[in-house]
Design an enzyme around this catalytic site. Structure first.
Site, PDB file in Angstrom:
ATOM      1  N   CYS A  53     -11.152  41.782   3.709  1.00 24.05           N
ATOM      2  CA  CYS A  53     -10.991  40.485   4.370  1.00 24.05           C
ATOM      3  C   CYS A  53     -11.260  40.598   5.880  1.00 24.05           C
ATOM      4  O   CYS A  53     -10.786  41.525   6.531  1.00 24.05           O
ATOM      5  CB  CYS A  53      -9.578  39.950   4.136  1.00 24.05           C
ATOM      6  SG  CYS A  53      -9.365  38.280   4.797  1.00 24.05           S
ATOM      7  N   CYS A  60      -1.068  42.568   6.359  1.00 24.91           N
ATOM      8  CA  CYS A  60      -1.830  42.501   5.107  1.00 24.91           C
ATOM      9  C   CYS A  60      -2.648  43.754   4.788  1.00 24.91           C
ATOM     10  O   CYS A  60      -3.504  44.175   5.577  1.00 24.91           O
ATOM     11  CB  CYS A  60      -2.761  41.291   5.134  1.00 24.91           C
ATOM     12  SG  CYS A  60      -3.546  41.058   3.515  1.00 24.91           S
ATOM     13  N   ARG A 260      10.665  30.006  -3.932  1.00 25.24           N
ATOM     14  CA  ARG A 260      10.263  31.218  -4.663  1.00 25.24           C
ATOM     15  C   ARG A 260      10.677  32.492  -3.942  1.00 25.24           C
ATOM     16  O   ARG A 260      10.333  32.715  -2.780  1.00 25.24           O
ATOM     17  CB  ARG A 260       8.753  31.240  -4.899  1.00 25.24           C
ATOM     18  CG  ARG A 260       8.361  32.475  -5.740  1.00 25.24           C
ATOM     19  CD  ARG A 260       6.917  32.487  -6.197  1.00 25.24           C
ATOM     20  NE  ARG A 260       6.597  31.294  -6.918  1.00 25.24           N
ATOM     21  CZ  ARG A 260       5.650  30.449  -6.558  1.00 25.24           C
ATOM     22  NH1 ARG A 260       4.921  30.685  -5.508  1.00 25.24           N
ATOM     23  NH2 ARG A 260       5.424  29.372  -7.266  1.00 25.24           N
TER      24      ARG A 260
HETATM   25  N1  SAM Z   1      -6.408  35.198   2.009  1.00 24.60           N
HETATM   26  C1  SAM Z   1      -5.648  34.063   1.689  1.00 24.60           C
HETATM   27  C2  SAM Z   1      -4.719  33.627   2.794  1.00 24.60           C
HETATM   28  O1  SAM Z   1      -4.367  34.423   3.641  1.00 24.60           O
HETATM   29  O2  SAM Z   1      -4.312  32.457   2.787  1.00 24.60           O
HETATM   30  C3  SAM Z   1      -4.877  34.174   0.398  1.00 24.60           C
HETATM   31  C4  SAM Z   1      -4.156  35.469   0.053  1.00 24.60           C
HETATM   32  S1  SAM Z   1      -2.894  36.018   1.185  1.00 24.60           S
HETATM   33  C5  SAM Z   1      -2.665  37.657   0.613  1.00 24.60           C
HETATM   34  C6  SAM Z   1      -1.479  35.085   0.695  1.00 24.60           C
HETATM   35  C7  SAM Z   1      -0.182  35.360   1.376  1.00 24.60           C
HETATM   36  O3  SAM Z   1       0.357  36.605   0.952  1.00 24.60           O
HETATM   37  C8  SAM Z   1      -0.152  35.475   2.873  1.00 24.60           C
HETATM   38  O4  SAM Z   1      -0.176  34.232   3.509  1.00 24.60           O
HETATM   39  C9  SAM Z   1       1.172  36.169   3.114  1.00 24.60           C
HETATM   40  O5  SAM Z   1       2.214  35.214   3.273  1.00 24.60           O
HETATM   41  C10 SAM Z   1       1.395  36.955   1.827  1.00 24.60           C
HETATM   42  N2  SAM Z   1       1.362  38.413   2.093  1.00 24.60           N
HETATM   43  C11 SAM Z   1       0.257  39.157   2.297  1.00 24.60           C
HETATM   44  N3  SAM Z   1       0.588  40.438   2.539  1.00 24.60           N
HETATM   45  C12 SAM Z   1       1.940  40.511   2.480  1.00 24.60           C
HETATM   46  C13 SAM Z   1       2.887  41.572   2.658  1.00 24.60           C
HETATM   47  N4  SAM Z   1       2.499  42.798   2.964  1.00 24.60           N
HETATM   48  N5  SAM Z   1       4.193  41.284   2.506  1.00 24.60           N
HETATM   49  C14 SAM Z   1       4.592  40.024   2.215  1.00 24.60           C
HETATM   50  N6  SAM Z   1       3.753  38.991   2.047  1.00 24.60           N
HETATM   51  C15 SAM Z   1       2.434  39.224   2.173  1.00 24.60           C
HETATM   52 FE1  SF4 Z   2      -7.101  38.080   4.618  1.00 21.55          FE
HETATM   53 FE2  SF4 Z   2      -4.759  39.145   4.000  1.00 21.55          FE
HETATM   54 FE3  SF4 Z   2      -4.902  37.442   6.034  1.00 21.55          FE
HETATM   55 FE4  SF4 Z   2      -5.227  36.537   3.491  1.00 21.55          FE
HETATM   56  S1  SF4 Z   2      -3.381  37.422   4.368  1.00 21.55           S
HETATM   57  S2  SF4 Z   2      -6.488  36.046   5.287  1.00 21.55           S
HETATM   58  S3  SF4 Z   2      -6.225  38.336   2.554  1.00 21.55           S
HETATM   59  S4  SF4 Z   2      -5.917  39.472   5.917  1.00 21.55           S
END
Ligand code: SAM
Ligand code: SF4
Ligand code: DTB
Length: 336
Positions: A53, A60, A260
């Site tokens: 990404c 993330c 949730r």
């Molecule tokens: N890329 C898209 C976005 O950011 O909207 C969709 C997927 S993203 C992984 C969805 C959500 O996952 C993020 O907004 C965040 O709240 C959650 N998330 C991602 N990594 C995480 C982590 N390490 N711990 C907790 N929540 C996480």
């Molecule tokens: Fe990309 Fe992760 Fe941010 Fe979603 S949460 S936009 S997958 S870096």
């Protein structure tokens, strides 16, 4: 009772500052008044496009710029997604949420994801997608394909946001949420706690969520899953009681919404999860994986539901009522 959208920061902070028992008692009373306090909605997540990404979200594991060991993959083919959806349904999930590590979907991907949504819906499951920022046209297209929910999180308070993400603005998130609402999709929107924010900043996240033009129908509260290689790895862990406070306050502020208990459950004790359910959490991600990180084993979740007398929530869909299979399993194992 009418829903409020005019909460002040001071009111939300005062809620989070209540003595723990008072906060829990209030939250549980609201929960029992607005929901079946012993029913929990069960969703399963699938990463349909993993890693690589371009964004820089500091939590993330899928951001290309951090070295986390997550390999970038292409969008999964339709058949493979459907196999996973059938497995999730057989295991008792009623909603299937497809996530992609995109800043926003490219036009060439929209039709592919629309086809996935249509086919998953045809299996009799509720559909959810989380694909990054959307235009109005894209949101409308997904609605037409049969999408029920779109997940797009605010993630944190407006004033803390700039310390976590630099590649898109808080206002961009609000714009996408507007497109989702205009399309007639249900909104799934929440955030992450345990990123080093203060309690007042957690209040800021809750205030912003509750003052949206509509309360999100689903409010995921994630506890940061610390992943090696991400900037937030090594952040001082959040006091578990602060996490419960967050759930309880979300329940009080957004009484009709599903709250949730999302990422971070694998690291939580059964007792902590039970407190969260008492405080008003009534939805979980079910299945051994979230997107790239772990989630509790299905056996552990089934046993926890049985021990607590919790039943998975059935879902009403156009074609009739689908009952979750683990309802019977949970009761049977409790009675045995
Ligand atoms: N890329 C898209 C976005 O950011 O909207 C969709 C997927 S993203 C992984 C969805 C959500 O996952 C993020 O907004 C965040 O709240 C959650 N998330 C991602 N990594 C995480 C982590 N390490 N711990 C907790 N929540 C996480
Ligand atoms: Fe990309 Fe992760 Fe941010 Fe979603 S949460 S936009 S997958 S870096
Ligand atoms: C949400 O609020 N939490 C889910 C879902 N929406 C997409 C994602 C959690 C991701 C946790 C880190 C991972 O597994 O990659």
């Amino acid at each position: 009772m009418s829903l409020r959208h005019d909460y002040t920061r001071a009111e939300v902070e005062a809620l989070l500052d209540l003595p723990f028992n008072d906060l829990l008692a209030r939250a549980h009373a609201v929960h029992a008044q607005h929901h079946d306090a012993n029913a929990v909605q069960v969703s399963t997540l699938l990463s349909i496009k993993t890693g690589g990404c371009p964004e820089d979200c500091a939590y993330c594991p899928q951001a290309a710029r951090y070295h986390t060991g997550v390999e970038a993959e292409k969008l999964m083919p339709l058949d493979a997604v459907l196999d996973k959806a059938r497995q999730a349904k057989a295991a008792g999930a009623t909603r299937f949420c497809m996530g992609a590590a995109w800043r926003s979907p490219k036009d060439r991907d929209v039709e592919k994801v629309a086809a996935m949504i249509g086919e998953v819906k045809a299996l009799g499951m509720e559909t959810c997608a989380t694909l990054g920022m959307l235009t109005q046209h894209q949101a409308d297209r997904f609605k037409a394909a049969g999408l029920d929910y779109y997940n797009h999180n605010l993630d944190t308070a407006p004033e803390f946001y700039g310390q976590i993400i630099h590649t898109r603005e808080f206002a961009d998130r609000l714009d996408t949420l507007g497109c989702v609402r205009n399309a007639g999709l249900k909104t799934c929107c929440g955030g992450i706690v345990g990123m080093g924010e203060s309690r007042a900043q957690r209040a800021g996240l809750l205030q912003t969520l509750a003052n949206l033009p509509e309360h999100p129908q689903s409010v995921p509260i994630n506890r940061l899953v610390q992943v090696e290689g991400t900037p937030l790895d090594g952040t001082a862990p959040l006091d578990p009681f602060e996490f419960v406070r967050m759930i309880a306050a979300a329940r009080i502020l957004m009484p009709d919404s599903m709250v949730r208990l999302s990422a971070g459950r694998a690291e939580m004790s059964d007792e902590l999860q039970a407190l969260c359910f008492f405080a008003g959490a009534n939805s979980i991600f079910y299945g051994e994986k979230l997107l790239t990180t772990g989630n509790p084993d299905t056996e552990r979740d089934q046993a926890l539901f049985a021990r607590l007398g919790i039943v998975p929530m059935p879902v009403e869909i156009e074609s009739g009522t689908v009952h979750a299979d683990i309802v019977e399993d949970g009761r049977a194992s409790e009675a045995a």
